[in-house]
Design a protein around this motif. Structure first.
Motif, PDB file in Angstrom:
ATOM      1  N   PRO A  43       0.801  -1.234   0.000  1.00  0.00           N
ATOM      2  CA  PRO A  43       0.000   0.000   0.000  1.00  0.00           C
ATOM      3  C   PRO A  43       0.832   1.282   0.000  1.00  0.00           C
ATOM      4  O   PRO A  43       0.570   2.181  -0.813  1.00  0.00           O
ATOM      5  N   GLY A  46       2.396   1.574  -3.446  1.00  0.00           N
ATOM      6  CA  GLY A  46       1.360   1.978  -4.399  1.00  0.00           C
ATOM      7  C   GLY A  46       1.009   3.448  -4.260  1.00  0.00           C
ATOM      8  O   GLY A  46       0.781   4.149  -5.249  1.00  0.00           O
ATOM      9  N   ASP A  53      -3.024   0.233  -6.569  1.00  0.00           N
ATOM     10  CA  ASP A  53      -3.009  -1.034  -5.844  1.00  0.00           C
ATOM     11  C   ASP A  53      -2.366  -2.057  -6.769  1.00  0.00           C
ATOM     12  O   ASP A  53      -2.891  -2.357  -7.842  1.00  0.00           O
TER      13      ASP A  53
END
Length: 137
Positions: A43, A46, A53
């Motif tokens: 996460p 990302g 994601d």
């Protein structure tokens, strides 16, 4: 020897039991690492690259049509698997390195000399007395 007896001998041996325990612990360790990568590492990565994601990254090879699902090339899941593998391989490397260091330390310790048996003590005393007698002659 019967097949049942051979199987019992195999199953009861320490190596088979150790291997089974290792496989079970390895599977549980793999789940932990997968969760660590998917839920903790990916996460923020990302987010750094624009709120993506990784598990959703895919190339559509064929769009969905007439109730048939789309054909996707899920390269994001592949990237996540590579990160999983890298972390697991590093963790195993560190574990083996620690074990090797402990083994080296154990091998480096000199073994304490064994206590001489009562016969050896008696023979040593006899030898010493014979040496004393031969000097006095």
């Amino acid at each position: 020897m019967s097949i049942i007896q051979e199987f019992k001998d195999f199953a009861i041996k320490g190596n088979a039991v150790d291997m089974a325990v290792g496989i079970i612990v390895g599977a549980a360790f793999g789940k932990i690492i997968t969760s660590l990568v998917a839920d903790v590492f990916m996460p923020p990565i990302g987010l750094l690259i624009g709120g993506v994601d990784f598990s959703d990254l895919a190339i559509t090879l064929k769009a969905a049509s007439d109730g048939a699902p789309a054909v996707l090339l899920n390269y994001g899941k592949f990237i996540q698997s590579i990160v999983d593998f890298t972390i697991i391989a590093f963790a195993i490397f560190m574990f083996v390195k620690v074990l090797n260091n402990l083994k080296k330390k154990q091998e480096a310790k000199p073994a304490a000399p064994a206590e001489p048996s009562p016969q050896e003590v008696l023979l040593t005393e006899i030898r010493d007395l014979l040496k004393q007698q031969s000097k006095s002659l």
